[in-house]
Design an enzyme around this catalytic site. Structure first.
Site, short mmCIF file in Angstrom:
data_model
loop_
_atom_site.label_atom_id
_atom_site.label_comp_id
_atom_site.label_asym_id
_atom_site.label_seq_id
_atom_site.Cartn_x
_atom_site.Cartn_y
_atom_site.Cartn_z
N ASP A 36 0.81 -1.22 0.00
CA ASP A 36 0.00 0.00 0.00
C ASP A 36 0.85 1.27 0.00
OD1 ASP A 36 -2.38 1.39 0.04
OD2 ASP A 36 -3.17 0.37 1.80
N GLU B 188 -13.37 1.68 0.00
CA GLU B 188 -12.73 2.19 1.21
C GLU B 188 -13.10 3.66 1.45
OE1 GLU B 188 -8.54 1.77 0.57
OE2 GLU B 188 -8.35 3.75 -0.32
#
Length: 839
Positions: free
Chosen positions: A363, A418
């Site tokens: 990420d 998200e």
């Protein structure tokens, strides 16, 4: 087949060069000041007067140049895809034109390489030959469009998470926009702009839009203004996918242009479906039991994977791998790119793989610069070497890596689910509908779909369910809490039937501004997903894509009152089905040939784990340890370890394990024992732990590995207070305003165990309630081999209580916190030491 034509140099340029055929035709011209490209699709113009050229060593190439040579070559390649819109064998058939130019102003020779395919064209620049690197500046590539065109795109951001939207060229403000960009042509033609074949030699590009008198131009701009690149290098492809919307959606041109894979064995790569807990509970990655529950749900659905996001602990990760493996579920773990940057940090990948972890989610890369692409090169190579699948988040968009690196399962590069969590911002139905025509065209897309419990959601339930079909990802991470799916029987049943991969994809209806209907085939069954934006409407589905014969169709759609409804009916190819959609609605359909089984999902069976004895031990003075495993089991060793197989008898196989010299006091090694069943790609895993003998002296417990751990809020923190639910979010430990330099920060209830094997003599330190929870009350217990050695009642604001305990001959030391009050209570095991005599 190659054909070479030498054309006469002209001071003013060269005659127009015509390339292609009736379907896609391109003209390259010059007026003596610039190169220009025009493209037609089936006789209709889709691009005119596109500028070509580049800047090298400060000089502009592509102005007044002459053509020195034109070579035509047919490129035919077969390659395998493990993920994408159609897994299996692909055949790329391109006609390549290599145009060699001589620049009259600089006397530099360079080349343009252009390929034409059935669904578009691509071109790239070839740097001049030489013995030194070339300094490459911004290229001159730009694409003009008139005010009559419409485009679908997003505001540029290096991690591609702004909303996608549609706009007329006339209304589009100047600015930077991210690829891919879809633009209308004439008639039913469309053009999608993207790029392919980028690695650590280059940087990524975006489009800078500028206004003109009656339209505007998208000029490609790279993240680095200048790069030194070896002479003779071919720069990345500039890709133009051209055709009807169906052609664009189904295109694999970006992958076809990428370099072929060098992988010799891809049998371990396993796309599919995953359960993922972070979306519904952001701190859930810290809790083993929570992850076991999600792994069990995946197994009950017949899914392949479970993803553990931030907060996981290396202490219990092997236990989760073992638990999931018994049901054929593989475990993937999250990590930040900055924690995997550099050769030393990348060694973690081999360690994680040695536990049996199958993949990583990485990420926050958030850059298009060459420096970051070089990081991509490094982690892609190392993950392939050790055998880990990869999911990139906070990342760039795909540029053909699915072909070159088939172990890359997916990328984010999208504003996905998200955003409900981070910002409480509803994802619009319009944003969703655009994705299959743009972002998902160029590669897998980890939107993490199907979130019924999303706050203030504007999409209908059927729209949300259909995202699992409409959006393609090498691993589809279904994001909601599993209880939300279980509360919806139709959803629970349908998600179990969603195929792990797709053999074929078709667009069977829709436009980027209204709705999209995607049909995907796996084996002899078809799945159709429809999502719409805007007011209620009827959607009519032509069933011609099914092929001959009768089919049973099971559809799920929005009920008139609320929730979902379904129907099952017999249909025939060439017939039609219709649904009335509510605002921002949708539907899904599963088709199976009549007479065959419609619902085929089954839970993964529980399998016996291989035995291993002893499961915990300390390393001998000879640095050799012995294990006995089930006969036929294999070992997966931590980095640097070696094993020799001994005798095999009725009771099993013996092994001699040799530790590396780097395995020192305070270390633990996890040895994986794997057994395989015929035809099953996932081994069943057990583990043994080997602890290094403690060195003499006073040892801070915060420096030692745990045998086991659990904590109420987030992971156990080392040398800081507990903080919140994220890892490393505590502050310096403080009890009654007294600071402590090291220790463990936990929250009640909590338990931390150490394997001492009788090596320690005394255990000293202090324990108290950290000042970050001043009203907390808890009990602390120190337990040796299940015997309570000391107990303390702790209250917020009180001074820490000291201890000095005899732990001679204790094998397992356990530190237990039990809550007394309902208030959240954080405890510090402050400056705790094990005294080791070395006797």
């Amino acid at each position: 087949m190659a054909q070479t034509t030498n054309l006469r140099n002209r001071i003013s340029g060269f005659e127009p060069i015509v390339m292609g055929d009736r379907d896609i035709r391109a003209n390259l011209t010059t007026d003596g000041t610039r190169l220009a490209l025009a493209v037609w699709h089936r006789g209709e113009p889709v691009l005119s007067d596109a500028g070509l050229g580049m800047t090298i060593d400060g000089d502009i190439l592509g102005g007044n140049c002459v053509l020195r040579g034109h070579t035509v070559t047919d490129i035919v390649e077969n390659f395998e895809m493990k993920t994408g819109k159609a897994v299996g064998t692909h055949r790329a058939s391109h006609r390549e034109h290599r145009l060699e130019f001589h620049d009259l102003a600089t006397e530099i020779d360079w080349a343009l390489v252009l390929r034409i395919a059935a669904d578009g064209l691509a071109f790239r620049y070839e740097l001049p030959a030489g013995d030194r690197p070339v300094l490459v500046g911004q290229e001159l590539t730009d694409f003009p469009f008139s005010d009559s065109h419409r485009t679908w795109l997003l505001d540029y951001q290096t991690w591609y998470e702004t909303p996608r939207f549609g706009s007329g060229i006339r209304e589009l403000p100047p600015g930077d926009y991210g690829l891919p960009i879809l633009v209308t042509g004439s008639g039913d033609s469309h053009l999608l702009i993207s790029e392919s074949a980028i690695d650590g030699r280059f940087s990524g590009a975006h489009a800078a839009f500028t206004r003109g008198a009656a339209g505007g131009r998208f000029g490609l701009r790279t993240a680095d203004d200048e790069l030194d690149i070896p002479a003779g290098t071919l720069l990345p492809w500039r890709v133009l996918i051209i055709g009807t919307l169906d052609t664009v959606v189904r295109s694999s041109l970006v992958d076809e242009l990428a370099p072929p894979t060098q992988a010799s064995d891809t049998s371990w790569i396993r796309p599919g479906r995953a359960a993922w807990s972070w979306w519904s509970s952001q701190y859930s990655g810290a809790y083993l039991e929570h992850q076991k529950r999600f792994a069990d749900y995946a197994a009950d659905r017949g899914w392949e994977h479970v993803l553990v996001d931030c907060g996981w602990d290396e202490t219990w990760m092997p236990d989760l791998v073992a638990h999931a493996s018994r049901r054929g579920v593989q475990v993937h773990v999250w990590g930040a790119w900055s924690d995997l940057d550099g050769p030393e940090a990348l060694r973690k990948l081999e360690l994680w793989r040695s536990w049996g972890v199958a993949g990583i989610k990485v990420d926050f890369m958030e850059s298009e610069a060459r420096e970051r692409y070089r990081w991509y090169d490094a982690i892609i190579a190392e993950s392939a070497r050790v055998g880990l699948m990869v999911n990139f988040h906070g990342s760039v968009i795909p540029r053909g890596w699915a072909r070159t690196h088939p172990h890359i399962m997916s990328y984010e590069g999208i504003r996905g689910a998200e955003y409900y969590v981070f910002y409480g911002t509803p994802l619009t139905a319009a944003h969703n509908v655009i994705q299959p025509f743009t972002r998902n065209v160029v590669g897998s897309m980890d939107y993490t779909p199907v979130t019924f419990s999303a706050p203030e959601r504007e999409t209908s339930d059927a729209h949300e369910l259909a995202l699992g079909i409409v959006f393609e990802s090498g691993i589809t991470h279904f994001a909601d809490e599993v209880a939300e799916y279980e509360a919806r029987p139709l959803v629970n049943a349908f998600l179990a039937e969603v195929a792990p991969v797709w053999n074929e994809t078709r667009l069977v209806g829709g436009t980027p501004d209204s709705h999209v209907v995607i049909a995907r085939r796996y084996g002899d069954r078809w799945w159709v997903g429809c999502i719409a934006t805007g007011e209620a409407r009827a959607v009519d589905l032509d069933l011609s894509f099914l092929g001959d014969g009768d089919y049973v169709a099971w559809s799920i759609f929005d009920a008139a009152e609320s929730g979902l409804a379904d129907r099952t009916e017999l249909v025939r190819s060439g017939g039609r089905l219709a649904w009335d959609l509510p605002r921002n609605g949708g539907f899904v359909v599963l088709f199976a040939p009549a007479g065959s089984e419609l619902r085929r999902a089954s839970a993964r069976e529980l399998r016996a784990a291989p035995s291993v004895t002893p499961s915990v031990q300390t390393l001998s003075a000879s640095r050799i340890t012995k294990l006995e495993t089930s006969a036929g089991a294999e070992l997966r060793l931590p980095p640097g370890w070696a094993a020799t197989e001994g005798t095999t008898g009725e009771s099993g196989t013996t092994w001699d394990l040799v530790a590396p010299a780097s395995f020192d006091a305070g270390h633990v090694a996890v040895v994986s024992v794997e057994s395989r069943m015929a035809g099953d790609p996932v081994p069943v895993v057990s583990h043994a732990r080997v602890f290094a003998t403690l060195a003499p002296g006073a040892i801070a417990i915060s420096s030692l590995p745990f045998l086991a751990c659990s904590n109420a809020i987030g992971p156990v923190e080392r040398n800081s207070s507990n903080g919140g639910g994220d890892p490393r979010d505590g502050r310096p430990m403080l009890v009654a305003s007294v600071p402590y330099a090291d220790g463990l920060g936990v929250s009640a209830p909590s338990s931390v165990s150490y394997y001492l094997a009788g090596a320690a003599a005394r255990f000293t330190g202090s324990v108290g309630v950290d000042d970050e929870t001043p009203s907390g009350v808890a009990t602390a217990s120190i337990v040796g081999d299940e015997v309570v050695l000391a107990t303390f009642t702790l209250r917020g604001g009180d001074r820490a209580q000291g201890f000095d305990l005899d732990v001679t001959a204790v094998t397992i030391l356990q530190l237990v916190i039990t809550p007394v009050s309902a208030d959240e209570t954080h405890i510090d095991w402050a400056e705790a030491r094990l005294q080791v005599t070395g006797d």
